[in-house]
Design an enzyme around this catalytic site. Structure first.
Site, PDB file in Angstrom:
ATOM      1  N   ASN A   1       1.130  -1.655  -0.367  1.00  0.00           N
ATOM      2  CA  ASN A   1       0.000  -0.034  -0.170  1.00  0.00           C
ATOM      3  C   ASN A   1       0.827   1.221   0.175  1.00  0.00           C
ATOM      4  O   ASN A   1       0.134   2.848   0.270  1.00  0.00           O
ATOM      5  CB  ASN A   1      -0.910   0.087   0.714  1.00  0.00           C
ATOM      6  CG  ASN A   1      -0.451   0.232   2.664  1.00  0.00           C
ATOM      7  OD1 ASN A   1       0.890   0.002   2.451  1.00  0.00           O
ATOM      8  ND2 ASN A   1      -0.695   0.903   3.659  1.00  0.00           N
TER       9      ASN A   1
ATOM     10  N   HIS B   1       3.412   2.051   1.856  1.00  0.00           N
ATOM     11  CA  HIS B   1       4.119   2.238   3.565  1.00  0.00           C
ATOM     12  C   HIS B   1       5.159   2.087   3.606  1.00  0.00           C
ATOM     13  O   HIS B   1       6.013   1.270   2.841  1.00  0.00           O
ATOM     14  CB  HIS B   1       3.409   1.902   4.627  1.00  0.00           C
ATOM     15  CG  HIS B   1       3.620   0.488   4.912  1.00  0.00           C
ATOM     16  ND1 HIS B   1       2.825  -0.821   5.547  1.00  0.00           N
ATOM     17  CD2 HIS B   1       4.970  -0.492   4.748  1.00  0.00           C
ATOM     18  CE1 HIS B   1       3.684  -1.932   6.075  1.00  0.00           C
ATOM     19  NE2 HIS B   1       4.551  -1.659   4.857  1.00  0.00           N
TER      20      HIS B   1
ATOM     21  N   GLU C   1       1.332   4.381   7.297  1.00  0.00           N
ATOM     22  CA  GLU C   1       0.414   3.699   6.348  1.00  0.00           C
ATOM     23  C   GLU C   1      -0.001   5.092   5.834  1.00  0.00           C
ATOM     24  O   GLU C   1       0.303   5.941   6.058  1.00  0.00           O
ATOM     25  CB  GLU C   1      -0.541   3.174   7.579  1.00  0.00           C
ATOM     26  CG  GLU C   1      -0.419   2.056   8.300  1.00  0.00           C
ATOM     27  CD  GLU C   1       0.156   0.816   7.286  1.00  0.00           C
ATOM     28  OE1 GLU C   1       0.366   0.571   5.950  1.00  0.00           O
ATOM     29  OE2 GLU C   1       0.028  -0.412   7.983  1.00  0.00           O
TER      30      GLU C   1
END
Ligand code: F6R
Length: 240
Positions: free
Chosen positions: A132, A134, A139
């Site tokens: 994602n 990160h 995050e």
């Protein structure tokens, strides 16, 4: 950003090792920011091999790790403390007192780690990247200037990391302490390694996408000295 694309993971790890070795050779007192996860395992293997074969010394090296799960015993086999010992610390002559990992569960603990980090400048920060986007456990949505903080891991990260916890998402600690993007960006140099097709979208967004808090790694476009070492699969969605 300098992007190096390698044939496969082995070559990628060797290339990443060249970057690491250059920093250590030029400065035997270097301060390293270290990462865990599958991506840097090959690099750590190269470092251990080089130590065994060439005696490159870590006696004056200091390390600070990026992150650690909250609520996990340090001696748990899947703690990042155990990971670092298993893959690197137990095999080179780094002094235990010179190695640092986040520890604790409160923002006050995170503030204490950040205060330690602020006393030094990391010469080389090693990173992997999450599917994602990160880096560390920052995050999507994390502020670009965040310091070390306690993070609620996203479902995507919990699922990705369940492979280390009997494929049971419920066994993965739901929180971590992570250096922030602000902490990471203070490093002099950054080395990011990524392999596999499941990283291709995140790599493309990091390298070619807009700089947005939706893709934490995109902030690296603003850092003056970043080397990204990829295998072909992770690089497969880059336009050039
Ligand atoms: C690990 C870390 C994470 C990982 C990322 C990729 O210290 O901070 O950002 O680098 O989740 O993990 P792997 O390499 O296991 O795919």
């Amino acid at each position: 950003m300098k992007v190096i694309v390698c044939e496969n993971y082995e070559e990628e790890s060797k290339k990443a090792f060249e970057v690491m070795k250059d920093v250590i050779q030029k400065n035997p007192h270097a301060i390293l920011g270290l990462a865990t996860g599958s991506s840097p395992e090959g690099l750590y293997k190269e470092m251990v091999k080089d130590y065994q074969e060439n005696g490159t010394s870590y006696a004056d090296i200091t390390s600070y790790n990026l992150d650690e799960y909250v609520g996990i015993d340090r001696n748990h086999p899947e703690s990042y403390y155990s990971f670092m010992h298993k893959h690197l610390f137990d095999h080179v002559n780094i002094k235990p007192e010179n190695t640092h990992l986040p520890e604790g569960s409160t923002q006050a603990d995170a503030d204490a780690y950040e205060a330690e980090l602020k006393k030094v400048t990391i010469d080389l920060q090693l990173l992997g990247i999450g599917r994602n986007g990160h880096i560390g456990f920052n995050e999507p949505g994390t502020s670009f200037d965040a310091p070390t903080h306690i993070v609620d891991l996203t479902q995507s990260t919990l699922e990705a990391n369940s492979r280390f916890f009997d494929n049971d998402v419920n066994k993965v600690p739901h929180q971590a302490m992570s250096m922030g993007l602000g902490s990471i960006m203070r490093s002099k140099k950054i080395l990011l390694v990524a392999n596999g097709a499941n990283k291709a979208d995140a790599v493309k967004a990091m390298v070619e996408g807009p700089v947005t808090e939706k893709v934490p790694a995109s902030i690296l476009q603003k850092h003056p000295d970043v080397v990204v070492v990829l295998d072909k699969a992770a690089a497969s969605k880059l336009s050039k």
